[in-house]
Design a protein around this motif. Sequence first.
Motif, PDB file in Angstrom:
ATOM      1  N   LEU A   1      20.263   6.087  38.363  1.00  0.00           N
ATOM      2  CA  LEU A   1      20.210   4.841  37.591  1.00  0.00           C
ATOM      3  C   LEU A   1      20.082   3.680  38.562  1.00  0.00           C
ATOM      4  O   LEU A   1      20.737   3.675  39.617  1.00  0.00           O
ATOM      5  CB  LEU A   1      21.481   4.660  36.762  1.00  0.00           C
ATOM      6  CG  LEU A   1      21.682   5.633  35.606  1.00  0.00           C
ATOM      7  CD1 LEU A   1      23.104   5.542  35.086  1.00  0.00           C
ATOM      8  CD2 LEU A   1      20.698   5.353  34.498  1.00  0.00           C
TER       9      LEU A   1
ATOM     10  N   VAL B   1      17.935  -1.545  33.058  1.00  0.00           N
ATOM     11  CA  VAL B   1      18.493  -0.483  33.899  1.00  0.00           C
ATOM     12  C   VAL B   1      17.560   0.707  33.699  1.00  0.00           C
ATOM     13  O   VAL B   1      17.276   1.099  32.571  1.00  0.00           O
ATOM     14  CB  VAL B   1      19.925  -0.111  33.473  1.00  0.00           C
ATOM     15  CG1 VAL B   1      20.412   1.090  34.256  1.00  0.00           C
ATOM     16  CG2 VAL B   1      20.864  -1.291  33.652  1.00  0.00           C
TER      17      VAL B   1
ATOM     18  N   ALA C   1      16.419   4.770  34.532  1.00  0.00           N
ATOM     19  CA  ALA C   1      16.899   6.105  34.892  1.00  0.00           C
ATOM     20  C   ALA C   1      15.684   6.919  35.311  1.00  0.00           C
ATOM     21  O   ALA C   1      14.644   6.877  34.650  1.00  0.00           O
ATOM     22  CB  ALA C   1      17.591   6.763  33.701  1.00  0.00           C
TER      23      ALA C   1
ATOM     24  N   ARG D   1      14.444   3.672  30.224  1.00  0.00           N
ATOM     25  CA  ARG D   1      15.086   2.399  30.573  1.00  0.00           C
ATOM     26  C   ARG D   1      15.975   1.922  29.442  1.00  0.00           C
ATOM     27  O   ARG D   1      15.787   2.294  28.278  1.00  0.00           O
ATOM     28  CB  ARG D   1      14.044   1.338  30.920  1.00  0.00           C
ATOM     29  CG  ARG D   1      13.269   0.827  29.718  1.00  0.00           C
ATOM     30  CD  ARG D   1      12.246  -0.217  30.125  1.00  0.00           C
ATOM     31  NE  ARG D   1      11.579  -0.768  28.932  1.00  0.00           N
ATOM     32  CZ  ARG D   1      10.560  -1.581  28.967  1.00  0.00           C
ATOM     33  NH1 ARG D   1      10.059  -1.971  30.131  1.00  0.00           N
ATOM     34  NH2 ARG D   1      10.020  -2.043  27.859  1.00  0.00           N
TER      35      ARG D   1
ATOM     36  N   ALA E   1      22.197   9.845  30.180  1.00  0.00           N
ATOM     37  CA  ALA E   1      22.525   8.854  31.214  1.00  0.00           C
ATOM     38  C   ALA E   1      22.367   7.437  30.674  1.00  0.00           C
ATOM     39  O   ALA E   1      23.208   6.564  30.939  1.00  0.00           O
ATOM     40  CB  ALA E   1      21.641   9.060  32.446  1.00  0.00           C
ATOM     41  N   LEU E   2      21.315   7.186  29.908  1.00  0.00           N
ATOM     42  CA  LEU E   2      21.092   5.853  29.338  1.00  0.00           C
ATOM     43  C   LEU E   2      22.120   5.537  28.255  1.00  0.00           C
ATOM     44  O   LEU E   2      22.586   4.396  28.153  1.00  0.00           O
ATOM     45  CB  LEU E   2      19.667   5.735  28.799  1.00  0.00           C
ATOM     46  CG  LEU E   2      18.575   5.761  29.880  1.00  0.00           C
ATOM     47  CD1 LEU E   2      17.197   5.907  29.258  1.00  0.00           C
ATOM     48  CD2 LEU E   2      18.657   4.531  30.770  1.00  0.00           C
TER      49      LEU E   2
ATOM     50  N   GLN F   1      25.208   4.618  30.095  1.00  0.00           N
ATOM     51  CA  GLN F   1      25.071   3.259  30.630  1.00  0.00           C
ATOM     52  C   GLN F   1      25.292   2.237  29.528  1.00  0.00           C
ATOM     53  O   GLN F   1      25.984   1.237  29.723  1.00  0.00           O
ATOM     54  CB  GLN F   1      23.685   3.070  31.257  1.00  0.00           C
ATOM     55  CG  GLN F   1      23.444   1.697  31.839  1.00  0.00           C
ATOM     56  CD  GLN F   1      24.277   1.419  33.066  1.00  0.00           C
ATOM     57  OE1 GLN F   1      24.440   2.294  33.917  1.00  0.00           O
ATOM     58  NE2 GLN F   1      24.797   0.215  33.191  1.00  0.00           N
TER      59      GLN F   1
ATOM     60  N   GLY G   1      28.936   2.059  28.797  1.00  0.00           N
ATOM     61  CA  GLY G   1      29.602   1.328  29.877  1.00  0.00           C
ATOM     62  C   GLY G   1      29.314  -0.161  29.856  1.00  0.00           C
ATOM     63  O   GLY G   1      30.150  -0.967  30.266  1.00  0.00           O
ATOM     64  N   ASP G   2      28.137  -0.534  29.379  1.00  0.00           N
ATOM     65  CA  ASP G   2      27.765  -1.952  29.283  1.00  0.00           C
ATOM     66  C   ASP G   2      28.396  -2.629  28.071  1.00  0.00           C
ATOM     67  O   ASP G   2      28.223  -3.831  27.877  1.00  0.00           O
ATOM     68  CB  ASP G   2      26.242  -2.110  29.191  1.00  0.00           C
ATOM     69  CG  ASP G   2      25.538  -1.821  30.505  1.00  0.00           C
ATOM     70  OD1 ASP G   2      26.219  -1.668  31.540  1.00  0.00           O
ATOM     71  OD2 ASP G   2      24.293  -1.734  30.490  1.00  0.00           O
TER      72      ASP G   2
END
Length: 192
Positions: A12, A50, A52, A66, A94-95, A98, A101-102
């Motif tokens: 990432l 972001v 990946a 993304r 993964a996205l 993210q 987490g955001d």
Amino acid sequence: MASEKPAVRISLGTWDRLRDDASSVRYEVFVIEQNVPPEVEMDDDDAVSVHAVAYAADGTPLGTGRLLPDGHIGRMAVHKRARGLGVGGLLLDALIGQGHGDGHRMLVLHAQTHAKGFYEAHGFSVEGEEFIEAGIAHVVMTRVLLKAGMRPAVRRAGALASRSRQSGQRKRKNPGRIRERGFSWRITTGTS
């Protein structure tokens, strides 16, 4: 003998760091395979997203996607040689991670209609009708993100209020707001 899935590493990062690998995959998939014009495929959102990128054990880029600052996932692409190996799922996970987490409460994406089942398997739901984007049929899909340990609230506000009355509990002042472990969001109800 069953074929083993290859070792895949997900990275990432910013567009500045992952541009070469992400754009090579996107060019191959969108421009070459799907005939999307290059000027449509690359846009100003890359700089603020972001990204990946999935890499094979030898460092070869296999796929990319993304996450925009507003919670939109896009530009999901996997090289033809890596499809069916779980690369897309790893990128999407993964996205999603993210986005969680955001602090996003919901993620949105425009799925090509042939990939709808893939996204549904990852918790996304279709919202609305099919539309054409870059000459390809798409649907809008969303996924609500919850804080760890929370259960999705799928009951309608009216049902919550009537259940509370039936169980002898006092009526909630605002049955449309669900509050659980400090996390809340507004449920909108329609007339059906």
